[in-house]
Design a protein around this motif. Structure first.
Motif, PDB file in Angstrom:
ATOM      1  N   ASP A 240      10.816   1.815   8.413  1.00 32.21           N
ATOM      2  CA  ASP A 240       9.625   1.522   8.236  1.00 32.21           C
ATOM      3  C   ASP A 240       9.010   0.061   8.664  1.00 32.21           C
ATOM      4  O   ASP A 240       9.634  -0.968   8.419  1.00 32.21           O
ATOM      5  CB  ASP A 240       8.950   1.683   6.813  1.00 32.21           C
ATOM      6  CG  ASP A 240       7.398   1.581   6.567  1.00 32.21           C
ATOM      7  OD1 ASP A 240       6.792   2.228   6.984  1.00 32.21           O
ATOM      8  OD2 ASP A 240       7.279   0.463   5.948  1.00 32.21           O
TER       9      ASP A 240
ATOM     10  N   GLY B 130       5.605  -0.582   8.302  1.00 33.43           N
ATOM     11  CA  GLY B 130       4.173  -0.736   7.834  1.00 33.43           C
ATOM     12  C   GLY B 130       3.200  -0.094   8.599  1.00 33.43           C
ATOM     13  O   GLY B 130       3.477   0.752   9.268  1.00 33.43           O
ATOM     14  N   THR B 131       2.010  -0.746   9.085  1.00 28.67           N
ATOM     15  CA  THR B 131       1.024  -0.172   9.849  1.00 28.67           C
ATOM     16  C   THR B 131       1.650  -0.101  10.998  1.00 28.67           C
ATOM     17  O   THR B 131       0.909   1.057  11.937  1.00 28.67           O
ATOM     18  CB  THR B 131      -0.218  -1.102   9.763  1.00 28.67           C
ATOM     19  OG1 THR B 131      -0.091  -2.211  10.395  1.00 28.67           O
ATOM     20  CG2 THR B 131      -0.974  -1.149   8.548  1.00 28.67           C
TER      21      THR B 131
ATOM     22  N   SER C  86      14.222  -0.851   6.113  1.00 25.26           N
ATOM     23  CA  SER C  86      12.673  -1.014   6.246  1.00 25.26           C
ATOM     24  C   SER C  86      12.483  -2.569   6.929  1.00 25.26           C
ATOM     25  O   SER C  86      13.484  -3.322   6.745  1.00 25.26           O
ATOM     26  CB  SER C  86      12.062  -1.014   4.728  1.00 25.26           C
ATOM     27  OG  SER C  86      12.592  -1.790   3.965  1.00 25.26           O
TER      28      SER C  86
ATOM     29  N   HIS D  22       4.473  -0.706  -1.793  1.00 26.54           N
ATOM     30  CA  HIS D  22       4.360   0.538  -0.833  1.00 26.54           C
ATOM     31  C   HIS D  22       5.697   1.458  -1.013  1.00 26.54           C
ATOM     32  O   HIS D  22       5.325   2.626  -1.246  1.00 26.54           O
ATOM     33  CB  HIS D  22       4.232   0.151   0.711  1.00 26.54           C
ATOM     34  CG  HIS D  22       3.033  -0.550   1.010  1.00 26.54           C
ATOM     35  ND1 HIS D  22       1.731   0.217   0.676  1.00 26.54           N
ATOM     36  CD2 HIS D  22       2.449  -1.568   1.645  1.00 26.54           C
ATOM     37  CE1 HIS D  22       0.488  -0.484   1.344  1.00 26.54           C
ATOM     38  NE2 HIS D  22       1.195  -1.708   1.478  1.00 26.54           N
TER      39      HIS D  22
ATOM     40  N   ARG E 155       2.734   3.911   7.883  1.00 24.71           N
ATOM     41  CA  ARG E 155       3.597   3.852   6.910  1.00 24.71           C
ATOM     42  C   ARG E 155       4.386   5.158   6.442  1.00 24.71           C
ATOM     43  O   ARG E 155       3.821   6.207   6.530  1.00 24.71           O
ATOM     44  CB  ARG E 155       2.701   3.322   5.425  1.00 24.71           C
ATOM     45  CG  ARG E 155       2.165   1.918   5.844  1.00 24.71           C
ATOM     46  CD  ARG E 155       1.792   1.367   4.601  1.00 24.71           C
ATOM     47  NE  ARG E 155       1.599  -0.164   4.665  1.00 24.71           N
ATOM     48  CZ  ARG E 155       0.303  -0.478   5.135  1.00 24.71           C
ATOM     49  NH1 ARG E 155      -0.689   0.262   5.003  1.00 24.71           N
ATOM     50  NH2 ARG E 155      -0.010  -1.931   5.122  1.00 24.71           N
TER      51      ARG E 155
ATOM     52  N   ASP F 199       3.734  -5.861   6.877  1.00 29.52           N
ATOM     53  CA  ASP F 199       3.632  -6.127   5.405  1.00 29.52           C
ATOM     54  C   ASP F 199       4.402  -7.337   4.975  1.00 29.52           C
ATOM     55  O   ASP F 199       5.557  -7.168   5.218  1.00 29.52           O
ATOM     56  CB  ASP F 199       3.474  -4.932   4.630  1.00 29.52           C
ATOM     57  CG  ASP F 199       2.727  -3.815   5.250  1.00 29.52           C
ATOM     58  OD1 ASP F 199       1.465  -4.237   5.492  1.00 29.52           O
ATOM     59  OD2 ASP F 199       3.015  -2.733   5.002  1.00 29.52           O
TER      60      ASP F 199
ATOM     61  N   VAL G 214       5.791  -4.681   0.872  1.00 29.91           N
ATOM     62  CA  VAL G 214       6.831  -3.659   1.206  1.00 29.91           C
ATOM     63  C   VAL G 214       7.174  -2.877  -0.232  1.00 29.91           C
ATOM     64  O   VAL G 214       7.175  -1.810  -0.197  1.00 29.91           O
ATOM     65  CB  VAL G 214       7.863  -3.965   2.055  1.00 29.91           C
ATOM     66  CG1 VAL G 214       8.983  -2.925   2.256  1.00 29.91           C
ATOM     67  CG2 VAL G 214       7.320  -4.369   3.364  1.00 29.91           C
TER      68      VAL G 214
END
Length: 291
Positions: free
Chosen positions: A257, A259-260, A8, A25, A264, A17, A22
């Protein structure tokens, strides 16, 4: 079943993020164990550890930039000593060259009539995260976002395809480690590693990491292959699972990942608990951090 996601990114490299966000989330996504693996830096680990929610385990790591015969090879590395002199020196060199490369690409874009500035790229790379400014990595995703803002691309992928991807008019090469040497350096620093998304190697002739290279990486100490990755088709995942089995290393699964920027997706691919335990068993440089 414990849900383990071993790849990530946060805003310390090219995620949207902060490290603390993170972690939050990850809990919301039902992840039990998460590796934070920003590009060529561990600059977000301290904040992630400070903000670690109860019942979430953080695996300190990074995604190490490597190159082989002009193509990119990425190594997700875990539980190494970040102060190990050899590895520390290489990380500083890689981050410095990332910045120099991005500046060169900004100049190329400007010459091509794209209204981007170095100052804006720096703002995007360190937006809202000044405490990690020295450890932030500046990469093409930051530049791509500036290109989109300038109206020269529809989205980040379009910016890569049109301008800054391999072979593009504003592309510039950069320093990266030899993958076999990188595996040895991580192991010498007490860490362990898995080959990231081997079916996606920018610049490679067939788009994938050569199996003969993977064989040499395993001989140097590579412990896993990230067969289960969102960018892999089902047939690719099956192929790389077979390679892992043939070479006697574990299969890892990860969301990668951002984030946006990736939509996500923490926990969309996971690593089996027994594979995780086998992967990290040789690590001596650091330990997982439990919330």
């Amino acid at each position: 079943m414990t849900r383990i996601d071993l790849h990530s990114h946060s805003s310390v490299s090219d995620g949207s993020d902060t490290p603390a966000e993170v972690m939050a989330h990850a809990v919301a996504a039902g992840v039990d164990v998460l590796a934070l693996t920003d590009h060529d830096t561990v600059g977000g680990i301290e904040e992630a550890a400070r903000s670690l929610p109860p019942d979430l385990t953080l695996v300190p790591g990074m995604e190490l930039s490597c190159a082989y015969q002009g193509s990119s090879v990425h190594l997700v590395s875990y539980l190494f000593d970040p102060e190990a002199p050899g590895l520390l020196g290489e990380l500083r060199r890689i981050r410095s060259d990332r910045a120099s490369r991005a500046e060169e690409m900004v100049r190329k874009l400007q010459d091509l009539g794209v209204d981007v500035t170095w100052e804006r790229v720096l703002e995007i790379a360190g937006a809202g995260h000044s405490e990690h400014a020295d450890a932030n990595t500046i990469g093409r995703p930051h530049l791509a976002r500036a290109v989109v803002e300038a109206g020269a691309a529809e989205n980040v992928q379009d910016a890569f395809d049109r301008w800054i991807g391999s072979g593009g008019p504003a592309y510039a090469s950069r320093y990266a480690l030899d993958p076999v040497r990188a595996v040895r350096m991580v192991r010498e620093a007490g860490g362990v590693c898995s080959l990231a998304h081997p079916g996606r190697a920018e610049g490679a002739m067939n788009g994938a990491v050569p199996v003969e290279l993977v064989e040499r990486m395993v001989a140097a100490g590579l412990g896993g292959i990230e067969a289960d990755h969102p960018s892999h088709r089902r047939s690719q995942a099956a192929f790389w699972r077979g390679v892992a089995s043939d070479l006697g290393v574990v299969v890892t699964g990860s969301s990668d990942d951002h984030g946006t920027l990736s939509g996500r997706r923490l926990g969309c691919r996971t690593t089996a608990p027994e594979a995780f335990e086998e992967l990290i068993a040789p690590a001596t440089g650091a330990e997982p951090i439990r919330g």
